[in-house]
Design an enzyme around this catalytic site. Sequence first.
Site, short mmCIF file in Angstrom:
data_model
loop_
_atom_site.label_atom_id
_atom_site.label_comp_id
_atom_site.label_asym_id
_atom_site.label_seq_id
_atom_site.Cartn_x
_atom_site.Cartn_y
_atom_site.Cartn_z
N CYS A 145 -65.52 114.20 138.81
CA CYS A 145 -67.06 114.50 139.61
C CYS A 145 -67.76 115.39 138.81
O CYS A 145 -69.15 115.60 139.14
CB CYS A 145 -67.05 113.70 140.76
SG CYS A 145 -66.54 114.42 141.62
N ASP A 172 -67.50 117.62 140.88
CA ASP A 172 -68.09 118.35 142.67
C ASP A 172 -67.04 119.18 142.87
O ASP A 172 -66.32 119.26 142.71
CB ASP A 172 -68.03 117.37 143.59
CG ASP A 172 -69.52 116.31 143.61
OD1 ASP A 172 -70.65 116.58 142.41
OD2 ASP A 172 -69.25 115.27 143.74
N CYS A 196 -71.39 115.37 146.40
CA CYS A 196 -72.32 113.11 146.94
C CYS A 196 -72.23 114.23 148.19
O CYS A 196 -71.35 114.01 148.76
CB CYS A 196 -71.93 112.44 146.46
SG CYS A 196 -69.27 112.18 147.01
N CYS A 229 -64.04 111.66 146.82
CA CYS A 229 -64.50 112.45 147.69
C CYS A 229 -63.90 112.69 149.00
O CYS A 229 -63.96 113.95 149.89
CB CYS A 229 -66.15 111.78 147.96
SG CYS A 229 -66.68 110.70 146.41
#
Length: 141
Positions: free
Chosen positions: A34, A36, A59, A103
């Site tokens: 992603c 991130d 996120c 995540c």
Amino acid sequence: MEYSEKVMDHFMNPRNVGEIEDASGVGTVGNAKCGDIMKVYLKIENDVVVDAKFKTFGCGAAVATSSMATELIKGRTIQEALQITNKAVMEALDGLPPVKVHCSCLAEEALHAALWDYAQKNNIVIEGLKEPVEDVHDTHH
Ligand code: FES
């Protein structure tokens, strides 16, 4: 997608956001999927993590897991800190939706990278700790 109350709480009011100027170890990791990025700062005294802070460009689930992970790691010895896996963090948050599990790995990897940095700086070997994978600049996926 369903988030637990704890996830929402840590997302809306994240604990330990910021940086530690004289950190003992700093770890930065990125998620190739992603994009991130997570940065963790640890202050370690006599083998104990006395403070932890994080900054993230990530996120909501990344924010919540980092918030919880930094809460969990404070006051732990280095060996105890290694037990704080993404699973442990997710459990403490009453779970995450399956698509958000990666995540929580970001938080664990950043913690480990910061511990690794501390070990490197102090010329010590932390048993059970592996060198972090450098994928921050890996944009070829
Ligand atoms: Fe990237 Fe959550 S979507 S860390």
